[in-house]
Design a protein around this motif. Structure first.
Motif, short mmCIF file in Angstrom:
data_model
loop_
_atom_site.label_atom_id
_atom_site.label_comp_id
_atom_site.label_asym_id
_atom_site.label_seq_id
_atom_site.Cartn_x
_atom_site.Cartn_y
_atom_site.Cartn_z
N ARG A 104 40.70 60.06 56.36
CA ARG A 104 41.02 59.29 55.16
C ARG A 104 42.17 59.95 54.40
O ARG A 104 42.22 61.18 54.27
CB ARG A 104 39.78 59.23 54.28
N ILE A 105 43.09 59.13 53.88
CA ILE A 105 44.22 59.65 53.10
C ILE A 105 43.70 60.04 51.71
O ILE A 105 43.13 59.24 50.99
CB ILE A 105 45.35 58.60 52.97
N LEU A 106 43.93 61.31 51.36
CA LEU A 106 43.49 61.85 50.07
C LEU A 106 44.58 61.74 49.01
O LEU A 106 44.30 61.71 47.81
CB LEU A 106 43.09 63.31 50.23
N GLY A 107 45.83 61.73 49.46
CA GLY A 107 46.95 61.65 48.54
C GLY A 107 48.25 61.71 49.31
O GLY A 107 48.26 61.89 50.53
N PHE A 108 49.35 61.53 48.57
CA PHE A 108 50.66 61.61 49.20
C PHE A 108 51.69 62.08 48.20
O PHE A 108 51.49 62.02 46.99
CB PHE A 108 51.06 60.29 49.85
N GLN A 109 52.80 62.56 48.73
CA GLN A 109 53.89 63.06 47.90
C GLN A 109 55.21 62.61 48.51
O GLN A 109 55.41 62.72 49.72
CB GLN A 109 53.84 64.58 47.79
N SER A 110 56.07 62.10 47.65
CA SER A 110 57.35 61.57 48.06
C SER A 110 58.48 62.44 47.53
O SER A 110 58.43 62.90 46.40
CB SER A 110 57.48 60.15 47.49
N LEU A 111 59.50 62.64 48.34
CA LEU A 111 60.72 63.32 47.92
C LEU A 111 61.89 62.44 48.31
O LEU A 111 62.05 62.11 49.48
CB LEU A 111 60.85 64.70 48.58
N ARG A 112 62.68 62.06 47.30
CA ARG A 112 63.87 61.23 47.50
C ARG A 112 65.12 61.98 47.09
O ARG A 112 65.06 62.87 46.25
CB ARG A 112 63.83 59.99 46.62
N TYR A 113 66.23 61.54 47.62
CA TYR A 113 67.54 62.05 47.22
C TYR A 113 67.98 61.25 45.99
O TYR A 113 67.94 60.02 45.98
CB TYR A 113 68.54 61.86 48.36
N ALA A 114 68.39 61.96 44.94
CA ALA A 114 68.83 61.30 43.71
C ALA A 114 70.29 60.88 43.83
O ALA A 114 71.18 61.72 43.90
CB ALA A 114 68.65 62.23 42.51
N ARG A 115 70.50 59.60 43.88
CA ARG A 115 71.86 59.05 43.87
C ARG A 115 72.27 58.78 42.43
O ARG A 115 71.42 58.68 41.55
CB ARG A 115 71.90 57.76 44.67
N ALA A 116 73.55 58.64 42.20
CA ALA A 116 74.05 58.31 40.87
C ALA A 116 73.40 57.01 40.40
O ALA A 116 73.24 56.07 41.19
CB ALA A 116 75.57 58.16 40.89
N GLY A 117 72.99 56.98 39.14
CA GLY A 117 72.39 55.77 38.57
C GLY A 117 70.96 55.52 38.98
O GLY A 117 70.45 54.41 38.80
N ASN A 118 70.26 56.52 39.52
CA ASN A 118 68.87 56.32 39.91
C ASN A 118 68.03 55.96 38.69
O ASN A 118 68.38 56.32 37.56
CB ASN A 118 68.32 57.54 40.66
N PRO A 119 66.92 55.24 38.88
CA PRO A 119 66.13 54.77 37.74
C PRO A 119 65.44 55.87 36.93
O PRO A 119 64.93 55.61 35.84
CB PRO A 119 65.10 53.83 38.37
N TYR A 120 65.42 57.08 37.43
CA TYR A 120 64.74 58.17 36.74
C TYR A 120 65.70 59.02 35.90
O TYR A 120 65.27 59.89 35.16
CB TYR A 120 64.00 59.07 37.75
N GLY A 121 66.99 58.80 36.08
CA GLY A 121 67.98 59.59 35.35
C GLY A 121 68.13 61.00 35.88
O GLY A 121 68.70 61.86 35.20
N ALA A 122 67.63 61.26 37.08
CA ALA A 122 67.77 62.59 37.68
C ALA A 122 69.23 62.79 38.08
O ALA A 122 69.91 61.85 38.50
CB ALA A 122 66.87 62.72 38.90
N PRO A 123 69.74 64.01 37.95
CA PRO A 123 71.12 64.28 38.34
C PRO A 123 71.36 63.98 39.83
O PRO A 123 70.51 64.27 40.68
CB PRO A 123 71.29 65.77 38.04
N GLU A 124 72.52 63.44 40.11
CA GLU A 124 72.90 63.13 41.48
C GLU A 124 72.85 64.40 42.33
O GLU A 124 73.29 65.47 41.90
CB GLU A 124 74.31 62.55 41.51
#
Length: 160
Positions: free
Chosen positions: A58-78
């Motif tokens: 059974r899946i207990l949880g998950f974690q995602s890692l994305r590359y921050a592109r310019a203008g991402n919805p989270y405001g993270a630096p590119e």
């Protein structure tokens, strides 16, 4: 517990984790299969998405890692990584988040990413405590969100 890369076959179980978090009042919206596929498994900026699988499969949880592109919805630096962690309330305090983060840091180093940002709800004390325990530090705040950053470049540092 086993940590492995997420794939489309895990999608419904990942959706169930989001629904468990929603039912516990810790998430604003449930997560359907299409949301999981689009935002985690098949996202074009995906670096890694790992699932924690219990001994029963059974899946207990998950974690995602994305590359921050310019203008991402989270405001993270590119050029930074953007992390999201989702652990079922039924699996809380079992080391799921810590195990997932080890896989995420390895993926960040391999990509390579030097910094990872997490955007956590200001009214989510468990999420804030988790990221702080993993070594994230507050970078910026709004009324509703606290953004924390982790410096991957400290390659010799052990994950707490």
């Amino acid at each position: 517990m086993r940590i492995k890369p997420a794939n489309t076959a895990d999608g419904q179980s990942m959706s169930d984790v989001l629904d468990d978090i929603f039912a516990a009042g810790l998430r604003k919206t449930p997560g359907d299969l299409q949301t999981v596929l689009a935002n985690y498994i098949e996202h074009p900026d995906r670096i890694e998405c790992s699932v924690a699988e219990g001994d029963d499969g059974r899946i207990l949880g998950f974690q995602s890692l994305r590359y921050a592109r310019a203008g991402n919805p989270y405001g993270a630096p590119e050029g930074w990584g953007i992390i999201g962690t989702h652990v079922s309330p039924r699996a809380a305090r079992l080391g799921v988040g810590r195990a997932l983060f080890q896989a995420t840091v390895r993926a960040a180093k391999d990509f390579p990413i030097e910094k990872i940002e997490a955007a956590i709800g200001a009214k989510n004390p468990a999420g804030l405590a988790y990221y702080e325990a993993m070594g994230f530090r507050t970078r910026r705040e709004t009324e509703v969100t606290i953004c924390k950053v982790y410096h991957v470049a400290s390659r010799d540092r052990q994950i707490p």
